[in-house]
Enzyme design. Structure first.
Site, PDB file in Angstrom:
ATOM      1  N   ASP A  28       0.828  -1.207   0.000  1.00  0.00           N
ATOM      2  CA  ASP A  28       0.000   0.000   0.000  1.00  0.00           C
ATOM      3  C   ASP A  28       0.865   1.261   0.000  1.00  0.00           C
ATOM      4  O   ASP A  28       0.540   2.251  -0.662  1.00  0.00           O
ATOM      5  CB  ASP A  28      -0.903   0.029   1.248  1.00  0.00           C
ATOM      6  N   LEU A 103       0.902   3.173   7.866  1.00  0.00           N
ATOM      7  CA  LEU A 103       0.673   1.875   7.209  1.00  0.00           C
ATOM      8  C   LEU A 103       1.624   0.799   7.710  1.00  0.00           C
ATOM      9  O   LEU A 103       1.439  -0.380   7.405  1.00  0.00           O
ATOM     10  CB  LEU A 103       0.867   2.016   5.685  1.00  0.00           C
ATOM     11  N   THR A 150      -8.303  -2.594   9.897  1.00  0.00           N
ATOM     12  CA  THR A 150      -8.478  -3.785   9.069  1.00  0.00           C
ATOM     13  C   THR A 150      -9.784  -4.530   9.328  1.00  0.00           C
ATOM     14  O   THR A 150     -10.302  -4.524  10.457  1.00  0.00           O
ATOM     15  CB  THR A 150      -7.300  -4.755   9.351  1.00  0.00           C
ATOM     16  N   GLU A 152      -9.913  -7.524   9.670  1.00  0.00           N
ATOM     17  CA  GLU A 152      -9.598  -8.579  10.645  1.00  0.00           C
ATOM     18  C   GLU A 152     -10.185  -8.249  12.015  1.00  0.00           C
ATOM     19  O   GLU A 152     -10.354  -9.134  12.850  1.00  0.00           O
ATOM     20  CB  GLU A 152      -8.085  -8.752  10.768  1.00  0.00           C
ATOM     21  N   TYR A 174      -2.437 -10.421  15.600  1.00  0.00           N
ATOM     22  CA  TYR A 174      -2.428  -9.274  14.671  1.00  0.00           C
ATOM     23  C   TYR A 174      -3.695  -8.445  14.859  1.00  0.00           C
ATOM     24  O   TYR A 174      -3.648  -7.225  15.035  1.00  0.00           O
ATOM     25  CB  TYR A 174      -2.320  -9.788  13.228  1.00  0.00           C
ATOM     26  N   LYS A 178      -4.211  -4.659  16.273  1.00  0.00           N
ATOM     27  CA  LYS A 178      -4.859  -3.644  15.437  1.00  0.00           C
ATOM     28  C   LYS A 178      -6.101  -3.067  16.131  1.00  0.00           C
ATOM     29  O   LYS A 178      -6.526  -1.963  15.850  1.00  0.00           O
ATOM     30  CB  LYS A 178      -5.243  -4.257  14.090  1.00  0.00           C
TER      31      LYS A 178
HETATM   32  P1  NAP Z   1       2.836  -4.913   3.757  1.00  0.00           P
HETATM   33  O1  NAP Z   1       2.983  -5.047   2.286  1.00  0.00           O
HETATM   34  O2  NAP Z   1       3.140  -6.063   4.630  1.00  0.00           O
HETATM   35  O3  NAP Z   1       3.736  -3.669   4.201  1.00  0.00           O
HETATM   36  C1  NAP Z   1       3.979  -3.390   5.551  1.00  0.00           C
HETATM   37  C2  NAP Z   1       4.977  -2.253   5.643  1.00  0.00           C
HETATM   38  O4  NAP Z   1       5.264  -2.012   7.022  1.00  0.00           O
HETATM   39  C3  NAP Z   1       6.327  -2.534   4.971  1.00  0.00           C
HETATM   40  O5  NAP Z   1       6.818  -1.340   4.430  1.00  0.00           O
HETATM   41  C4  NAP Z   1       7.186  -2.973   6.141  1.00  0.00           C
HETATM   42  O6  NAP Z   1       8.576  -2.787   5.941  1.00  0.00           O
HETATM   43  C5  NAP Z   1       6.678  -2.010   7.202  1.00  0.00           C
HETATM   44  N1  NAP Z   1       7.004  -2.429   8.574  1.00  0.00           N
HETATM   45  C6  NAP Z   1       6.733  -3.606   9.182  1.00  0.00           C
HETATM   46  N2  NAP Z   1       7.156  -3.599  10.448  1.00  0.00           N
HETATM   47  C7  NAP Z   1       7.720  -2.393  10.652  1.00  0.00           C
HETATM   48  C8  NAP Z   1       8.369  -1.782  11.761  1.00  0.00           C
HETATM   49  N3  NAP Z   1       8.520  -2.404  12.914  1.00  0.00           N
HETATM   50  N4  NAP Z   1       8.818  -0.519  11.605  1.00  0.00           N
HETATM   51  C9  NAP Z   1       8.713   0.131  10.424  1.00  0.00           C
HETATM   52  N5  NAP Z   1       8.113  -0.396   9.344  1.00  0.00           N
HETATM   53  C10 NAP Z   1       7.626  -1.645   9.454  1.00  0.00           C
HETATM   54  O7  NAP Z   1       1.337  -4.453   4.118  1.00  0.00           O
HETATM   55  P2  NAP Z   1       0.240  -3.746   3.183  1.00  0.00           P
HETATM   56  O8  NAP Z   1      -0.569  -4.804   2.543  1.00  0.00           O
HETATM   57  O9  NAP Z   1       0.873  -2.694   2.360  1.00  0.00           O
HETATM   58  O10 NAP Z   1      -0.687  -3.093   4.295  1.00  0.00           O
HETATM   59  C11 NAP Z   1      -0.440  -1.779   4.782  1.00  0.00           C
HETATM   60  C12 NAP Z   1      -1.129  -1.601   6.118  1.00  0.00           C
HETATM   61  O11 NAP Z   1      -2.529  -1.824   5.972  1.00  0.00           O
HETATM   62  C13 NAP Z   1      -0.683  -2.572   7.205  1.00  0.00           C
HETATM   63  O12 NAP Z   1      -0.739  -1.884   8.435  1.00  0.00           O
HETATM   64  C14 NAP Z   1      -1.727  -3.673   7.184  1.00  0.00           C
HETATM   65  O13 NAP Z   1      -1.801  -4.285   8.444  1.00  0.00           O
HETATM   66  C15 NAP Z   1      -2.965  -2.867   6.843  1.00  0.00           C
HETATM   67  N6  NAP Z   1      -4.021  -3.558   6.112  1.00  0.00           N
HETATM   68  C16 NAP Z   1      -3.730  -4.229   4.969  1.00  0.00           C
HETATM   69  C17 NAP Z   1      -4.760  -4.827   4.246  1.00  0.00           C
HETATM   70  C18 NAP Z   1      -4.492  -5.576   2.967  1.00  0.00           C
HETATM   71  O14 NAP Z   1      -5.365  -6.352   2.556  1.00  0.00           O
HETATM   72  N7  NAP Z   1      -3.371  -5.328   2.286  1.00  0.00           N
HETATM   73  C19 NAP Z   1      -6.077  -4.728   4.715  1.00  0.00           C
HETATM   74  C20 NAP Z   1      -6.322  -4.020   5.882  1.00  0.00           C
HETATM   75  C21 NAP Z   1      -5.288  -3.415   6.568  1.00  0.00           C
HETATM   76  P3  NAP Z   1       9.482  -3.895   5.162  1.00  0.00           P
HETATM   77  O15 NAP Z   1       9.223  -3.661   3.695  1.00  0.00           O
HETATM   78  O16 NAP Z   1      10.844  -3.554   5.608  1.00  0.00           O
HETATM   79  O17 NAP Z   1       8.983  -5.235   5.629  1.00  0.00           O
HETATM   80  N1  GDD Z   2      -1.479 -16.798   3.544  1.00  0.00           N
HETATM   81  C1  GDD Z   2      -2.145 -17.923   3.247  1.00  0.00           C
HETATM   82  N2  GDD Z   2      -1.448 -18.974   2.730  1.00  0.00           N
HETATM   83  N3  GDD Z   2      -3.471 -17.969   3.460  1.00  0.00           N
HETATM   84  C2  GDD Z   2      -4.126 -19.105   3.114  1.00  0.00           C
HETATM   85  C3  GDD Z   2      -3.466 -20.212   2.556  1.00  0.00           C
HETATM   86  C4  GDD Z   2      -2.055 -20.151   2.369  1.00  0.00           C
HETATM   87  O1  GDD Z   2      -1.421 -21.072   1.909  1.00  0.00           O
HETATM   88  N4  GDD Z   2      -4.395 -21.156   2.299  1.00  0.00           N
HETATM   89  C5  GDD Z   2      -5.579 -20.677   2.673  1.00  0.00           C
HETATM   90  N5  GDD Z   2      -5.423 -19.430   3.179  1.00  0.00           N
HETATM   91  C6  GDD Z   2      -6.507 -18.607   3.750  1.00  0.00           C
HETATM   92  C7  GDD Z   2      -6.193 -18.049   5.129  1.00  0.00           C
HETATM   93  O2  GDD Z   2      -6.401 -19.040   6.142  1.00  0.00           O
HETATM   94  C8  GDD Z   2      -7.191 -16.904   5.182  1.00  0.00           C
HETATM   95  O3  GDD Z   2      -8.443 -17.364   5.601  1.00  0.00           O
HETATM   96  C9  GDD Z   2      -7.286 -16.442   3.730  1.00  0.00           C
HETATM   97  O4  GDD Z   2      -6.691 -17.475   2.936  1.00  0.00           O
HETATM   98  C10 GDD Z   2      -6.577 -15.128   3.430  1.00  0.00           C
HETATM   99  O5  GDD Z   2      -5.265 -15.195   3.968  1.00  0.00           O
HETATM  100  P1  GDD Z   2      -4.167 -14.065   3.661  1.00  0.00           P
HETATM  101  O6  GDD Z   2      -4.064 -13.831   2.211  1.00  0.00           O
HETATM  102  O7  GDD Z   2      -2.940 -14.431   4.397  1.00  0.00           O
HETATM  103  O8  GDD Z   2      -4.818 -12.726   4.240  1.00  0.00           O
HETATM  104  P2  GDD Z   2      -5.601 -12.421   5.595  1.00  0.00           P
HETATM  105  O9  GDD Z   2      -7.057 -12.281   5.247  1.00  0.00           O
HETATM  106  O10 GDD Z   2      -5.260 -13.378   6.660  1.00  0.00           O
HETATM  107  O11 GDD Z   2      -4.997 -11.019   6.007  1.00  0.00           O
HETATM  108  C11 GDD Z   2      -4.838  -9.963   5.051  1.00  0.00           C
HETATM  109  O12 GDD Z   2      -6.009  -9.165   5.004  1.00  0.00           O
HETATM  110  C12 GDD Z   2      -6.304  -8.458   6.236  1.00  0.00           C
HETATM  111  C13 GDD Z   2      -7.595  -7.673   5.987  1.00  0.00           C
HETATM  112  O13 GDD Z   2      -8.703  -8.508   6.163  1.00  0.00           O
HETATM  113  C14 GDD Z   2      -3.606  -9.159   5.463  1.00  0.00           C
HETATM  114  O14 GDD Z   2      -3.297  -8.239   4.439  1.00  0.00           O
HETATM  115  C15 GDD Z   2      -3.864  -8.375   6.748  1.00  0.00           C
HETATM  116  O15 GDD Z   2      -2.755  -7.509   6.996  1.00  0.00           O
HETATM  117  C16 GDD Z   2      -5.148  -7.557   6.574  1.00  0.00           C
HETATM  118  O16 GDD Z   2      -5.418  -6.825   7.744  1.00  0.00           O
END
Ligand code: NAP
Ligand code: GDD
Length: 399
Positions: A28, A103, A150, A152, A174, A178
């Protein structure tokens, strides 16, 4: 991107808006930085020191510091960590941001069961550090804060679909961390009048999604299997359902949330939910492979039912791999080690508030998201194939 001179001093000499993004090297963060730079912002980002370069996702945004003037939009990076309050406070003081997008987080739900204390510190207390720094520095009236909350939080969902009023029931370290971050953001808004908002974002994905999240794991494997570079994809819970959108649509919304008149919390979602199994089918359909699933629970398997050769040849050119020989092969299996101690079975968001009050609507449908990811991963894996054909060793990551 290698180390760059710090250009933060330029921020004070300009009328341009200044944004600070924690987690700028993540999925993001990289899209948001690109979005804000296009809008003319000066963007500061916090990156962690790592033993390998970790700026791949933002390297294309790099500008030669010698070409930067106070009036050019540009990106400046600072070393920092969410667990280090002095470092965060110093950066915020130097940057004097108009907007902070928090983020940064250890964002992998499954990994959070293995590192719960660290996650509480970085994802939970880390948010407090940002809010408190803004307060201590006297920036409460100047700096608007976006907190990456999130879906979650809904966890074991108490109602479906989930909206801003649905009670939380977090199901992982997690999500619990959050939850603290969510409420401390609300508390600082109410206690100190800060413009601090939660974006409760449902899952959003993209071609630069981390490789161990399920969608990217699937699109990478589907590309490799189609090219003959991998035999099988092992997954966990195929029944889990998620509301998947495209990260590009969601970072636009983060910005919109900070441009509103009042600080509020917002659910961002597509309003549609899909099982992991169906995402797998869609990814393989992109390369002309139709899968059928047989068996139940840990014995469930995905088998190649048929292959649309015309489609296959349309998306994969010059492959020497004979995919037709694979009809009847099992290419997806369940591995219990990907099950979570507590699972979130179903997420489905109701984005009505964002759509009606902010006029937000998504541009990408799920099929377009899958196509975007598959197109990108096929390109990446084709490069791997060239390397392999050229005699180089290619690495496999099975996490
Ligand atoms: P991501 O790809 O895992 O990126 C996380 C970022 O946080 C990376 O830049 C990582 O740095 C940095 N980071 C982790 N630990 C840190 C620390 N201790 N100090 C400083 N930086 C740190 O996650 P994303 O998908 O872009 O998501 C962005 C945010 O939205 C997160 O807070 C996530 O929990 C939240 N979120 C994501 C989703 C989703 O579906 N993607 C949905 C809801 C909420 P490195 O590159 O060095 O690892
Ligand atoms: N990662 C992963 N790997 N997930 C799996 C697998 C696998 O091999 N097989 C099945 N899954 C299922 C997980 O159990 C979960 O129910 C679903 O796929 C999605 O898993 P992830 O893609 O790891 O994402 P997440 O939903 O647990 O979490 C992501 O979305 C959240 C928002 O709802 C992350 O981006 C979180 O940071 C974010 O908050």
């Amino acid at each position: 991107m290698t180390d760059k001179p710090n250009t933060s001093h330029l921020a004070h000499n300009t009328s341009k808006r200044v944004a600070l993004i924690t987690g700028i090297t993540g999925q993001d963060g990289s899209y948001l930085a690109e979005f804000l730079l296009k809008k003319g912002y000066i963007v500061h980002g916090i990156k962690r020191r790592a033993s390998l370069l970790n700026t791949d996702r933002i390297d294309h945004l790099y500008q030669d510091p010698h070409d930067i003037t106070p009036n050019t939009s540009h990106l400046a990076l600072h070393y920092g960590d969410m667990t280090d309050s002095m470092n965060l406070t110093r950066i915020i003081q130097e940057v004097q941001p108009d907007e902070i997008y928090n983020l940064a987080a250890m964002s992998h739900v499954a990994v959070s069961f293995e590192t719960p204390e660290y996650v509480a510190n970085a994802d939970g207390t880390g948010t407090l550090r940002i809010l408190e720094a803004v307060k201590l520095l006297g920036l409460t009236k100047k700096t608007r804060i976006y907190q990456a909350s999130t879906s979650e939080l809904f966890g074991k969902a108490q109602e479906t679909p989930q909206s801003e009023t649905t009670p939380f029931y977090p199901r992982s370290p997690y999500a619990v961390a959050k939850m603290y971050a969510y409420w401390i953001t609300v508390n600082y808004r109410e206690a100190y009048g800060m413009f601090a908002c939660n974006g409760i974002l449902f899952n959003h994905e993209s071609p630069v999604r981390g490789e161990t999240f399920v969608t990217r794991k699937i699109t990478r494997a589907a590309s490799k299997i189609a090219l003959g570079l991998q035999d099988k994809l092992y997954l966990g819970n195929l029944d889990a359902k998620r509301d998947w959108g495209h990260a590009k649509d969601y970072v636009r919304m983060m910005w919109m949330i900070l441009q509103t008149e009042n600080a509020e919390d917002w659910v961002i979602a597509t309003g549609e939910t899909t099982a992991v199994r169906d995402f797998v089918k869609m990814a393989f359909e992109y390369v002309g492979i139709t899968l059928r699933f047989e068996g139940k629970s840990v014995n469930e398997k995905g088998i190649i039912d048929s292959i649309d050769e015309k489609r296959y040849n349309q998306v994969i050119q010059n492959s020497t791999f004979n995919i037709q020989n694979c009809i009847g092969s099992t290419i997806v299996e369940v591995d219990e080690r990907y099950f979570r101690p507590t699972e979130v079975d179903l997420l489905l968001g109701d984005p009505t508030k964002a759509e009606t009050k902010l006029g937000w609507s998504r541009e990408y449908k799920l099929e377009e998201l899958v196509n975007d990811m598959m197109k990108s991963d096929l390109k990446l894996m084709t490069k791997e194939q060239y390397l392999k054909d050229g005699g180089y060793t290619i690495m496999n990551y099975f996490e």
